[in-house]
Structure formats: C-alpha cells, structure tokens
Enzyme design. Structure first.
Site, PDB file in Angstrom:
ATOM      1  N   SER A  98       0.834  -1.212   0.000  1.00  0.00           N
ATOM      2  CA  SER A  98       0.000   0.000   0.000  1.00  0.00           C
ATOM      3  C   SER A  98       0.862   1.252   0.000  1.00  0.00           C
ATOM      4  N   PHE A 136      -2.684  10.310  -0.732  1.00  0.00           N
ATOM      5  CA  PHE A 136      -3.624  10.664  -1.810  1.00  0.00           C
ATOM      6  C   PHE A 136      -5.010  10.819  -1.207  1.00  0.00           C
ATOM      7  N   THR A 139     -11.153   9.976  -1.079  1.00  0.00           N
ATOM      8  CA  THR A 139     -12.345   9.528  -0.348  1.00  0.00           C
ATOM      9  C   THR A 139     -12.712  10.509   0.767  1.00  0.00           C
ATOM     10  N   GLU A 140     -14.000  10.733   0.921  1.00  0.00           N
ATOM     11  CA  GLU A 140     -14.511  11.592   2.011  1.00  0.00           C
ATOM     12  C   GLU A 140     -15.495  10.791   2.851  1.00  0.00           C
ATOM     13  N   MET A 345      -6.396 -25.033   6.211  1.00  0.00           N
ATOM     14  CA  MET A 345      -5.465 -26.160   6.081  1.00  0.00           C
ATOM     15  C   MET A 345      -4.459 -26.218   7.225  1.00  0.00           C
ATOM     16  N   GLU A 371      -9.479   1.251  -3.534  1.00  0.00           N
ATOM     17  CA  GLU A 371      -9.224   1.385  -4.987  1.00  0.00           C
ATOM     18  C   GLU A 371     -10.422   0.914  -5.798  1.00  0.00           C
TER      19      GLU A 371
HETATM   20  P1  TGC Z   1     -17.844   8.778 -14.793  1.00  0.00           P
HETATM   21  O1  TGC Z   1     -18.887   9.726 -15.319  1.00  0.00           O
HETATM   22  O2  TGC Z   1     -17.892   7.355 -15.223  1.00  0.00           O
HETATM   23  O3  TGC Z   1     -16.403   9.345 -15.146  1.00  0.00           O
HETATM   24  C1  TGC Z   1     -16.026  10.696 -14.871  1.00  0.00           C
HETATM   25  C2  TGC Z   1     -14.859  11.027 -15.772  1.00  0.00           C
HETATM   26  O4  TGC Z   1     -13.750  10.168 -15.452  1.00  0.00           O
HETATM   27  C3  TGC Z   1     -13.391   9.370 -16.604  1.00  0.00           C
HETATM   28  N1  TGC Z   1     -13.019   8.047 -16.100  1.00  0.00           N
HETATM   29  C4  TGC Z   1     -11.770   7.634 -16.020  1.00  0.00           C
HETATM   30  N2  TGC Z   1     -10.611   8.215 -16.395  1.00  0.00           N
HETATM   31  C5  TGC Z   1      -9.478   7.541 -16.178  1.00  0.00           C
HETATM   32  N3  TGC Z   1      -9.454   6.318 -15.587  1.00  0.00           N
HETATM   33  C6  TGC Z   1     -10.592   5.712 -15.176  1.00  0.00           C
HETATM   34  N4  TGC Z   1     -10.536   4.519 -14.559  1.00  0.00           N
HETATM   35  C7  TGC Z   1     -11.826   6.367 -15.400  1.00  0.00           C
HETATM   36  N5  TGC Z   1     -13.111   6.076 -15.122  1.00  0.00           N
HETATM   37  C8  TGC Z   1     -13.843   7.123 -15.558  1.00  0.00           C
HETATM   38  C9  TGC Z   1     -14.627   9.372 -17.471  1.00  0.00           C
HETATM   39  O5  TGC Z   1     -14.302   9.136 -18.818  1.00  0.00           O
HETATM   40  C10 TGC Z   1     -15.150  10.769 -17.245  1.00  0.00           C
HETATM   41  O6  TGC Z   1     -14.350  11.676 -17.976  1.00  0.00           O
HETATM   42  P2  TGC Z   1     -15.008  13.004 -18.610  1.00  0.00           P
HETATM   43  O7  TGC Z   1     -13.888  13.626 -19.358  1.00  0.00           O
HETATM   44  O8  TGC Z   1     -16.144  12.519 -19.475  1.00  0.00           O
HETATM   45  O9  TGC Z   1     -15.478  13.820 -17.445  1.00  0.00           O
HETATM   46  O10 TGC Z   1     -17.833   8.896 -13.201  1.00  0.00           O
HETATM   47  P3  TGC Z   1     -18.894   8.445 -12.138  1.00  0.00           P
HETATM   48  O11 TGC Z   1     -19.112   9.603 -11.222  1.00  0.00           O
HETATM   49  O12 TGC Z   1     -20.096   7.830 -12.798  1.00  0.00           O
HETATM   50  O13 TGC Z   1     -18.106   7.323 -11.313  1.00  0.00           O
HETATM   51  C11 TGC Z   1     -17.685   6.151 -11.909  1.00  0.00           C
HETATM   52  C12 TGC Z   1     -17.051   5.178 -10.868  1.00  0.00           C
HETATM   53  C13 TGC Z   1     -18.075   4.729  -9.861  1.00  0.00           C
HETATM   54  C14 TGC Z   1     -16.566   3.987 -11.649  1.00  0.00           C
HETATM   55  C15 TGC Z   1     -15.857   5.863 -10.178  1.00  0.00           C
HETATM   56  O14 TGC Z   1     -16.224   6.979  -9.480  1.00  0.00           O
HETATM   57  C16 TGC Z   1     -15.079   4.913  -9.279  1.00  0.00           C
HETATM   58  O15 TGC Z   1     -14.173   4.282  -9.751  1.00  0.00           O
HETATM   59  N6  TGC Z   1     -15.412   4.823  -7.949  1.00  0.00           N
HETATM   60  C17 TGC Z   1     -14.596   4.098  -7.007  1.00  0.00           C
HETATM   61  C18 TGC Z   1     -13.819   5.087  -6.169  1.00  0.00           C
HETATM   62  C19 TGC Z   1     -12.435   4.592  -5.837  1.00  0.00           C
HETATM   63  O16 TGC Z   1     -11.897   3.692  -6.452  1.00  0.00           O
HETATM   64  N7  TGC Z   1     -11.832   5.231  -4.877  1.00  0.00           N
HETATM   65  C20 TGC Z   1     -10.484   4.895  -4.510  1.00  0.00           C
HETATM   66  C21 TGC Z   1      -9.906   5.927  -3.564  1.00  0.00           C
HETATM   67  S1  TGC Z   1      -8.151   5.862  -3.472  1.00  0.00           S
HETATM   68  C22 TGC Z   1      -7.811   4.458  -2.628  1.00  0.00           C
HETATM   69  O17 TGC Z   1      -8.633   3.667  -2.305  1.00  0.00           O
HETATM   70  C23 TGC Z   1      -6.388   4.258  -2.338  1.00  0.00           C
HETATM   71  S2  TGC Z   1      -6.031   2.875  -1.396  1.00  0.00           S
HETATM   72  C24 TGC Z   1      -4.409   2.837  -1.741  1.00  0.00           C
HETATM   73  C25 TGC Z   1      -3.605   1.826  -1.017  1.00  0.00           C
HETATM   74  O18 TGC Z   1      -3.485   1.942   0.219  1.00  0.00           O
HETATM   75  O19 TGC Z   1      -3.021   0.958  -1.723  1.00  0.00           O
HETATM   76  P1  FAD Z   2     -19.232   2.956   0.192  1.00  0.00           P
HETATM   77  O1  FAD Z   2     -18.989   3.687  -1.079  1.00  0.00           O
HETATM   78  O2  FAD Z   2     -20.121   3.572   1.202  1.00  0.00           O
HETATM   79  O3  FAD Z   2     -19.773   1.511  -0.179  1.00  0.00           O
HETATM   80  C1  FAD Z   2     -20.447   0.662   0.762  1.00  0.00           C
HETATM   81  C2  FAD Z   2     -20.988  -0.549  -0.010  1.00  0.00           C
HETATM   82  O4  FAD Z   2     -21.933  -0.109  -0.999  1.00  0.00           O
HETATM   83  C3  FAD Z   2     -19.880  -1.298  -0.778  1.00  0.00           C
HETATM   84  O5  FAD Z   2     -20.114  -2.666  -0.721  1.00  0.00           O
HETATM   85  C4  FAD Z   2     -20.073  -0.798  -2.220  1.00  0.00           C
HETATM   86  O6  FAD Z   2     -19.637  -1.745  -3.184  1.00  0.00           O
HETATM   87  C5  FAD Z   2     -21.584  -0.608  -2.268  1.00  0.00           C
HETATM   88  N1  FAD Z   2     -21.973   0.355  -3.304  1.00  0.00           N
HETATM   89  C6  FAD Z   2     -21.651   1.672  -3.376  1.00  0.00           C
HETATM   90  N2  FAD Z   2     -22.185   2.219  -4.487  1.00  0.00           N
HETATM   91  C7  FAD Z   2     -22.847   1.228  -5.127  1.00  0.00           C
HETATM   92  C8  FAD Z   2     -23.577   1.159  -6.352  1.00  0.00           C
HETATM   93  N3  FAD Z   2     -23.724   2.211  -7.170  1.00  0.00           N
HETATM   94  N4  FAD Z   2     -24.115  -0.028  -6.698  1.00  0.00           N
HETATM   95  C9  FAD Z   2     -23.959  -1.123  -5.921  1.00  0.00           C
HETATM   96  N5  FAD Z   2     -23.277  -1.127  -4.766  1.00  0.00           N
HETATM   97  C10 FAD Z   2     -22.711   0.042  -4.382  1.00  0.00           C
HETATM   98  N6  FAD Z   2      -9.147   6.421  -0.148  1.00  0.00           N
HETATM   99  C11 FAD Z   2      -8.326   7.423  -0.593  1.00  0.00           C
HETATM  100  O7  FAD Z   2      -8.769   8.381  -1.210  1.00  0.00           O
HETATM  101  N7  FAD Z   2      -6.971   7.347  -0.366  1.00  0.00           N
HETATM  102  C12 FAD Z   2      -6.400   6.321   0.302  1.00  0.00           C
HETATM  103  O8  FAD Z   2      -5.163   6.301   0.469  1.00  0.00           O
HETATM  104  C13 FAD Z   2      -7.240   5.283   0.793  1.00  0.00           C
HETATM  105  N8  FAD Z   2      -6.701   4.266   1.554  1.00  0.00           N
HETATM  106  C14 FAD Z   2      -7.536   3.366   2.152  1.00  0.00           C
HETATM  107  C15 FAD Z   2      -7.028   2.455   3.075  1.00  0.00           C
HETATM  108  C16 FAD Z   2      -7.860   1.568   3.723  1.00  0.00           C
HETATM  109  C17 FAD Z   2      -7.310   0.631   4.749  1.00  0.00           C
HETATM  110  C18 FAD Z   2      -9.254   1.558   3.419  1.00  0.00           C
HETATM  111  C19 FAD Z   2     -10.178   0.583   4.081  1.00  0.00           C
HETATM  112  C20 FAD Z   2      -9.769   2.454   2.512  1.00  0.00           C
HETATM  113  C21 FAD Z   2      -8.930   3.383   1.876  1.00  0.00           C
HETATM  114  N9  FAD Z   2      -9.448   4.367   1.026  1.00  0.00           N
HETATM  115  C22 FAD Z   2      -8.634   5.366   0.539  1.00  0.00           C
HETATM  116  C23 FAD Z   2     -10.885   4.484   0.823  1.00  0.00           C
HETATM  117  C24 FAD Z   2     -11.478   3.462  -0.151  1.00  0.00           C
HETATM  118  O9  FAD Z   2     -11.141   3.772  -1.461  1.00  0.00           O
HETATM  119  C25 FAD Z   2     -12.988   3.442   0.084  1.00  0.00           C
HETATM  120  O10 FAD Z   2     -13.205   2.796   1.334  1.00  0.00           O
HETATM  121  C26 FAD Z   2     -13.713   2.714  -1.024  1.00  0.00           C
HETATM  122  O11 FAD Z   2     -13.634   3.432  -2.243  1.00  0.00           O
HETATM  123  C27 FAD Z   2     -15.202   2.489  -0.680  1.00  0.00           C
HETATM  124  O12 FAD Z   2     -15.805   3.647  -0.170  1.00  0.00           O
HETATM  125  P2  FAD Z   2     -16.650   3.556   1.205  1.00  0.00           P
HETATM  126  O13 FAD Z   2     -15.794   2.902   2.218  1.00  0.00           O
HETATM  127  O14 FAD Z   2     -17.136   4.924   1.470  1.00  0.00           O
HETATM  128  O15 FAD Z   2     -17.843   2.578   0.892  1.00  0.00           O
END
Ligand code: TGC
Ligand code: FAD
Length: 392
Positions: A98, A136, A139-140, A345, A371
C-alpha cells in the site's frame, strides 16, 4: 514468526514470458522482502505500526516510482517490472505494498502526469528516494464509491487558494510529508492540489482499531482554511478523470500484488500439508486437502496469465480501465479465497502469527474494498460490456 522459506510457484512457466530485466528486478525485490520485511512484519502488524525503517530499502529496490522516468528519480522500468515489484512486496505484506502503491501511482504519477516541470523537479526525486512520503486524498466521509460528490473545496483568494473539507481512510496520512488532494473549485470542477505538512490548518489524525492492514498507517486529512500556494495546483488535468487516471495505475499494481499474497498463502499451506501428520500420514495426502491446493495453484496460474497479458497491453498503451478493473477484482477475490482455504489447512496454527496467512487474509479485506470495491469493479465490467450504467 517462522523463517521465510518462500518458494514462488510457477506452474505454467510464466518466467519464460519475462525478460532478464524483469527477473532481475523481481528477484531483487524478493530477496529484499525475505531479508527486511518477513523477519519484522508480524511484530509491526501486531503493534499496528508501519515499519518506517524499510522506507529506504523500498526506494532502493525501485518501489517508489518504478515506471517514472529516471530524470525525475524514478526507476524508468516497464509496467511488468512495476507489477512484479508489487507482487513481491505484497507477498510480504499488503500494507507495505500500500505504501509503495500510494507513493508511486497516487502521488508521483499525478505530479508527473498533471504537474508542471517545477513541481516534477521539486517533488519527484525526493519521493523516489523516500525522503518524502506522500498520500492521496480522494475519499470523504460521505463520498467513497462516488467521489464525484466530494465536498472538499477551494476558493481563489487572489494570491493563494483557501482549502476546506476532510478526507477519510487515507493510507500514509499520519506521517505523510505531502498530500495530493482532490477538491472542487468555485465552479465545482475537480483539481489536484499538493498540500504540505506544516501548512496552517492542515491536520492528519490517525485511524485506530483496524483489524486489517495493521502495518500500514491510515488517517484523515482535515483542511480548516488551509492557505495553499497557487503554484501547488496541478495544472495539466482537471475533472474526475484526473484522480481516476491515477487509480488505473494503482489498481493495476494491486492486481499483481494480490498474486503475491496468494502465492505466500499457497506456499505456506503446501509446505505445512507435507509436514503435518494426522491419522498416520501427511495431511497433504488426503483428497480434501489436495482439492484445496490444486484449486489454489489453478487460480494463481490463471491470475498470473491474466495479469501478465494486462502488463503487455499496458506497455503498449492499450490497456483499458475496464480491463484493469477485471484484473483487480478477479485477483483480489482469488487471493482472499486462497487465504481462507489456506488458513483452514493449517488448523489451529492458521490463526496464529507463527504463519503469515491470517495477516494476509485480514489485509485482503481492505484490498478488496479500496481502490474501488469488488462490486464497483463488477459494475465497471457490466457497463463496459452492455453500455448500460448500473451505478446510478
Ligand atoms: P464517470 O462519469 O464514469 O467518469 C467521470 C470522468 O472520469 C473518466 N473516467 C476515467 N478516467 C481515467 N481512468 C478511469 N478509470 C476512469 N473512469 C472514468 C470518465 O471518462 C469521465 O471523464 P469526462 O472527461 O467525461 O469527465 O464517473 P462516475 O461519477 O459515474 O463514477 C464512476 C465510478 C463509480 C466507476 C468511479 O467513481 C469509481 O471508480 N469509484 C470508485 C472510487 C475509488 O476507487 N476510490 C479509490 C480511492 S483511493 C484508494 O482507495 C487508495 S487505497 C491505496 C492503497 O493503500 O493501496
Ligand atoms: P461505500 O462507497 O459507502 O460503499 C459501501 C458498499 O456499498 C460497498 O459494498 C459498495 O460496493 C456498495 N456500493 C456503493 N455504491 C454502489 C452502487 N452504485 N451499486 C452497488 N453497490 C454500491 N481512499 C483514498 O482516497 N486514499 C487512500 O489512500 C485510501 N486508503 C484506504 C485504506 C484503507 C485501509 C481503506 C479501508 C480504505 C482506503 N481508502 C482510501 C478508501 C477506499 O477507497 C474506500 O473505502 C472505497 O472506495 C469504498 O468507499 P466507502 O468505504 O465509502 O464505501
């Protein structure tokens, strides 16, 4: 913890698909994990502490910015080398991976891709050497899977920006020197800002009581009227696509990393099954245990081939976001299932810190959520193949 006797499985001779450079990079990371991570990681996970002393070593094996050009301090490697480094680090611990993922793909990548030359020169070499640790903030509290709704915002005050809001669940936050923070301007457009520790009104409280990723520090980012210099705005891309572009790179690394965790669980269970005697013979001689092992190696092999192919597509600049989602989703679920089977196991021993399996299983509970959750990645595949959006 027991000595690290890890031997990597390679059932389909995937090594033959790798170049000499890939193998050198992979083997260096593997040796480093055996030497520096395995002996200490259980203790740090139990204490819920990130082992800061390994930062220098992570930098030395190229884990900070593997694919960032050498001129900015990166290792200048290709995508498969990047993946193999993540595989080896996560073989040690997902929390350590991570830290490397965030530093490389979520901090260095946006500065490299969306930053200007001054920003690249100012931050990238220090991040590559591990002199700075980054985090980075996307997330909020109320916007996880749906980052488009974020409320963190900045106002143009003439000679600086004023940043307000909060981010949650941020890896590395408690000790990060710099944060790449995504926030909306007065028109509601998302931009990236580089926020530095020490800026007035910026705090990073740690999140405690995690049962998962205990060797990785997680925290909040709180912005209370933080004055951010104008030169800290990443000028070359705005909109949600900017942070999502970083996620593509990190999710790709996680797809490889999960294979490492799965390999470690499989290797541990295989060795144990040959040594543990019950009813007068090694438990590996019973069909039920062989079924578990045979299914594990099958799934690992499938994941290796899927991910290697994805790496080739990434090297050619042809991998789509949806293809990356498929690999992240498949491989993390695969690793979590293997961790659960491997833990069984080992019987009672499987729940102890004598073996790495329970730690991997608990870690992977975060990896399957961050992610992009498991379900979000399924919906990305669903949208890609049908053209119909099931998110909203
Ligand atoms: P949507 O309308 O689909 O897209 C908005 C704009 O973004 C573009 N786009 C992308 N661009 C680059 N890469 C991608 N994977 C892209 N996906 C979409 C899209 O083309 C559009 O561009 P434009 O120019 O038309 O504005 O957006 P939406 O609001 O419907 O959301 C789509 C969704 C749900 C797939 C997206 O919001 C999503 O992936 N949600 C998950 C959030 C997430 O992954 N959060 C992670 C936080 S960081 C983290 O967890 C770090 S942990 C790190 C660690 O410890 O290892
Ligand atoms: P929610 O979005 O509230 O989701 C709750 C449940 O609802 C999930 O099962 C989800 O799949 C489901 N759900 C949500 N929307 C839908 C839909 N449209 N349809 C069907 N099901 C849906 N974020 C950062 O920005 N930076 C970081 O460095 C980072 N590090 C992290 C480290 C750890 C240890 C953890 C646990 C999280 C971290 N995150 C980070 C945040 C992480 O990316 C979010 O937890 C993740 O994206 C999910 O958001 P949430 O926890 O708010 O769950």
């Amino acid at each position: 913890m027991k000595p690290d006797l890890f031997e990597a499985p390679d059932y389909y001779n995937v090594d033959e698909l790798l170049t000499e450079e890939h193998k050198l990079v992979r083997d260096a990371a593997r040796e480093w994990v055996k030497r520096e991570v395995s002996p200490i990681i259980e203790e740090y996970a139990q204490r819920a502490e990130f082992p800061k002393q390994i930062v220098k070593g992570l930098a030395e094996i190229g884990a900070f910015g593997p694919y960032i050009p050498v001129e900015y301090g990166g290792a200048g490697l290709d995508q498969i080398s990047y993946g193999l480094i993540m595989q080896e680090i996560e073989r040690g611990d997902s929390g350590v991976r991570s830290t490397a993922s965030v530093q490389s793909s979520l901090v260095m990548y946006p500065i490299w891709k969306y930053g200007n030359e001054e920003q690249r020169k100012k931050y990238l070499p220090k991040l590559a050497r591990g002199e700075y640790i980054g985090c980075f903030g996307l997330t909020e509290p109320d916007y996880g899977s749906n980052p488009a709704g974020m409320v963190t915002n900045f106002k143009d005050m003439g000679d600086h920006y004023l940043l307000n809001g909060a981010k949650m669940w941020i890896s590395n936050a408690p000790f990060a020197d710099v944060a790449v923070v995504w926030a909306k301007n007065e028109e509601g457009r998302i931009w990236g800002l580089i926020v530095e520790r020490g800026m007035e009104g910026f705090s990073t409280p740690e999140t405690h009581n995690k049962w998962s990723l205990r060797a990785s520090a997680t925290g909040e980012l709180i912005f209370d009227n933080v004055k951010v210099p104008k030169e800290n705005l990443l000028p070359n891309k705005s909109g949600l696509g900017a942070p999502l572009g970083c996620l593509d790179s990190a999710r790709y690394g996680i797809a490889w990393g999960a294979i490492g965790a799965a390999m470690d669980c499989y290797d541990t269970a295989l060795r144990y099954s040959k040594e543990r005697i019950q009813f007068g013979k090694p438990i590996g001689g019973f069909q039920l245990q062989q079924k578990k092992l045979a299914e594990m190696i099958t799934e690992i092999t499938k994941a290796q081939l899927l991910t290697w192919r994805l790496g080739v597509l990434r090297n050619e600049g042809k991998a789509t976001s949806a293809q990356i989602s498929m690999a992240k989703r498949n491989n993390v679920e695969m690793a979590l299932n293997i961790a659960h089977q491997a833990r069984q196991m080992l019987g009672g021993m499987g729940i102890t810190g004598e073996y790495p399996i329970m730690r991997h299983a608990m870690n992977l509970e975060s990896v399957i959520t961050y992610e992009g959750t498991h379900d979000i990645h399924l919906l990305i595949t669903g949208l890609d193949i049908t053209g119909l959006n099931a998110f909203k």
